[in-house]
Design a protein around this motif. Structure first.
Motif, PDB file in Angstrom:
ATOM      1  N   GLY A  98       2.507  -0.595   7.017  1.00 41.88           N
ATOM      2  CA  GLY A  98       1.387  -1.182   7.969  1.00 41.88           C
ATOM      3  C   GLY A  98       0.394  -0.078   8.357  1.00 41.88           C
ATOM      4  N   GLY A  99      -0.760  -0.449   8.404  1.00 42.28           N
ATOM      5  CA  GLY A  99      -1.669   0.648   8.907  1.00 42.28           C
ATOM      6  C   GLY A  99      -2.939  -0.061   9.186  1.00 42.28           C
ATOM      7  N   PHE A 100      -3.650   0.907   9.922  1.00 46.47           N
ATOM      8  CA  PHE A 100      -4.882   0.174  10.530  1.00 46.47           C
ATOM      9  C   PHE A 100      -5.941   0.171   9.421  1.00 46.47           C
ATOM     10  CE2 PHE A 100      -3.938  -0.039  14.991  1.00 46.47           C
ATOM     11  CZ  PHE A 100      -3.196   0.918  15.129  1.00 46.47           C
ATOM     12  N   LEU A 101      -6.834  -0.795   9.490  1.00 47.17           N
ATOM     13  CA  LEU A 101      -7.658  -0.905   8.577  1.00 47.17           C
ATOM     14  C   LEU A 101      -8.919   0.185   8.747  1.00 47.17           C
ATOM     15  CD1 LEU A 101      -9.232  -2.687   6.444  1.00 47.17           C
ATOM     16  CD2 LEU A 101     -10.775  -3.821   8.041  1.00 47.17           C
ATOM     17  N   LEU A 102      -9.115   0.904   7.558  1.00 46.81           N
ATOM     18  CA  LEU A 102      -9.968   1.997   7.706  1.00 46.81           C
ATOM     19  C   LEU A 102     -11.350   1.455   7.560  1.00 46.81           C
ATOM     20  CD1 LEU A 102      -8.221   4.233   5.084  1.00 46.81           C
ATOM     21  CD2 LEU A 102      -7.980   4.228   7.333  1.00 46.81           C
ATOM     22  N   ILE A 103     -12.407   2.457   7.982  1.00 45.17           N
ATOM     23  CA  ILE A 103     -13.715   1.872   8.059  1.00 45.17           C
ATOM     24  C   ILE A 103     -14.394   1.778   7.057  1.00 45.17           C
ATOM     25  CG2 ILE A 103     -15.971   3.140   8.564  1.00 45.17           C
ATOM     26  CD1 ILE A 103     -14.643   4.647  10.984  1.00 45.17           C
ATOM     27  N   GLY A 104     -13.908   2.253   5.707  1.00 45.34           N
ATOM     28  CA  GLY A 104     -14.311   1.857   4.362  1.00 45.34           C
ATOM     29  C   GLY A 104     -13.801   0.702   3.837  1.00 45.34           C
ATOM     30  N   GLY A 105     -12.646   0.067   4.323  1.00 44.17           N
ATOM     31  CA  GLY A 105     -12.193  -1.244   3.980  1.00 44.17           C
ATOM     32  C   GLY A 105     -10.866  -0.899   3.337  1.00 44.17           C
ATOM     33  N   LEU A 106     -10.143  -2.034   2.801  1.00 43.51           N
ATOM     34  CA  LEU A 106      -8.534  -1.838   2.570  1.00 43.51           C
ATOM     35  C   LEU A 106      -8.290  -0.891   1.653  1.00 43.51           C
ATOM     36  CD1 LEU A 106      -5.991  -3.296   2.670  1.00 43.51           C
ATOM     37  CD2 LEU A 106      -6.849  -4.760   0.731  1.00 43.51           C
ATOM     38  N   VAL A 107      -7.391  -0.159   1.826  1.00 45.66           N
ATOM     39  CA  VAL A 107      -7.013   0.967   0.892  1.00 45.66           C
ATOM     40  C   VAL A 107      -5.653   0.891   0.744  1.00 45.66           C
ATOM     41  CG1 VAL A 107      -6.796   3.252   0.599  1.00 45.66           C
ATOM     42  CG2 VAL A 107      -8.749   2.474   1.687  1.00 45.66           C
ATOM     43  N   CYS A 108      -5.078   0.610  -0.384  1.00 47.54           N
ATOM     44  CA  CYS A 108      -3.705   0.360  -0.752  1.00 47.54           C
ATOM     45  C   CYS A 108      -3.117   1.445  -1.197  1.00 47.54           C
ATOM     46  CB  CYS A 108      -3.577  -0.886  -1.393  1.00 47.54           C
ATOM     47  SG  CYS A 108      -1.708  -1.470  -1.416  1.00 47.54           S
ATOM     48  N   ARG A 109      -2.977   2.749  -0.551  1.00 47.39           N
ATOM     49  CA  ARG A 109      -2.332   3.917  -0.828  1.00 47.39           C
ATOM     50  C   ARG A 109      -1.239   4.230   0.472  1.00 47.39           C
ATOM     51  NH1 ARG A 109      -7.667   7.091  -3.403  1.00 47.39           N
ATOM     52  NH2 ARG A 109      -8.073   5.617  -4.986  1.00 47.39           N
ATOM     53  N   GLU A 110      -0.644   5.223  -0.029  1.00 50.59           N
ATOM     54  CA  GLU A 110       0.416   5.706   0.838  1.00 50.59           C
ATOM     55  C   GLU A 110      -0.201   6.294   1.962  1.00 50.59           C
ATOM     56  OE1 GLU A 110       3.379   7.809  -0.890  1.00 50.59           O
ATOM     57  OE2 GLU A 110       4.724   8.179   0.793  1.00 50.59           O
ATOM     58  N   PRO A 111      -1.156   7.360   2.075  1.00 47.31           N
ATOM     59  CA  PRO A 111      -1.643   7.938   3.046  1.00 47.31           C
ATOM     60  C   PRO A 111      -2.449   6.930   4.023  1.00 47.31           C
ATOM     61  CG  PRO A 111      -2.350   9.304   1.011  1.00 47.31           C
ATOM     62  CD  PRO A 111      -1.536   7.708   0.864  1.00 47.31           C
ATOM     63  N   ALA A 112      -2.948   5.784   3.513  1.00 50.95           N
ATOM     64  CA  ALA A 112      -3.457   5.035   4.613  1.00 50.95           C
ATOM     65  C   ALA A 112      -2.560   4.188   5.588  1.00 50.95           C
ATOM     66  CB  ALA A 112      -4.189   4.028   3.803  1.00 50.95           C
ATOM     67  N   MET A 113      -1.182   4.112   5.294  1.00 53.22           N
ATOM     68  CA  MET A 113      -0.198   3.428   5.913  1.00 53.22           C
ATOM     69  C   MET A 113       0.262   4.296   7.078  1.00 53.22           C
ATOM     70  SD  MET A 113      -0.266   0.538   4.699  1.00 53.22           S
ATOM     71  CE  MET A 113      -1.735   0.168   3.754  1.00 53.22           C
ATOM     72  N   ASP A 114       0.531   3.732   8.284  1.00 51.79           N
ATOM     73  CA  ASP A 114       1.126   4.437   9.426  1.00 51.79           C
ATOM     74  C   ASP A 114       2.581   4.354   9.645  1.00 51.79           C
ATOM     75  OD1 ASP A 114      -1.849   3.357  10.610  1.00 51.79           O
ATOM     76  OD2 ASP A 114      -1.393   5.834  10.451  1.00 51.79           O
ATOM     77  N   ASP A 115       3.142   3.003   9.307  1.00 52.85           N
ATOM     78  CA  ASP A 115       4.333   2.548   9.614  1.00 52.85           C
ATOM     79  C   ASP A 115       5.077   2.036   8.190  1.00 52.85           C
ATOM     80  OD1 ASP A 115       2.735   1.855  12.270  1.00 52.85           O
ATOM     81  OD2 ASP A 115       4.597   2.909  12.759  1.00 52.85           O
ATOM     82  N   TRP A 116       6.311   2.390   8.082  1.00 44.33           N
ATOM     83  CA  TRP A 116       7.123   2.069   6.802  1.00 44.33           C
ATOM     84  C   TRP A 116       8.455   1.521   7.154  1.00 44.33           C
ATOM     85  CZ3 TRP A 116       5.011   2.766   1.888  1.00 44.33           C
ATOM     86  CH2 TRP A 116       4.011   3.552   1.995  1.00 44.33           C
TER      87      TRP A 116
END
Length: 126
Positions: A98-116
């Motif tokens: 899970g991670g916060f939604l980035l300003i540019g929109g949905l990014v389904c990549r590992e660096p965009a996630m905060d918790d695993w």
């Protein structure tokens, strides 16, 4: 405290189906992007499918489009990954994140996630 707990992995023959579950706590779907990632032996972890309840965006990797479906339950505490027509190349450890939604929109990549969460192993035999 954010927690994600994945389950549902196992051994299945090619062409079969599995449904993975990710129980989440410590955040709401209105705050977080939720995603499924997998790591095949000897390969980097890749984004399989992610969704944002914030803006309704959904992402599927090209390799799983038409076969996998991401969804959540009505209580918004569990995220599912329905996997149909499984192939041997789908083998790997699957993680929910899970991670916060980035300003540019949905990014389904590992660096965009905060918790695993801890992964669950999916093995598809040929």
């Amino acid at each position: 405290d954010v927690q994600l707990q994945a389950s549902g992995g196992g051994l299945v023959q090619a062409g079969g189906s599995l449904r993975l579950s990710c129980k989440v706590s410590g955040f709401t779907f209105d705050e977080y992007v939720i995603g499924w990632f997998r790591q095949a032996p000897g390969k980097d972890r890749e984004g399989v499918s992610c969704f944002s309840n914030i803006d309704g965006a959904t992402y599927y990797a090209d390799s799983v489009k038409g076969r996998f479906t991401i969804s959540s339950d009505n209580t918004k505490t569990t995220v599912y990954l329905q996997m149909n027509n499984l192939k041997p190349e789908d083998t790997g450890v699957y993680y929910c994140a899970g991670g916060f939604l980035l300003i540019g929109g949905l990014v389904c990549r590992e660096p965009a996630m905060d918790d695993w969460g801890i992964g669950t192993l999916v093995t598809v035999s040929s």
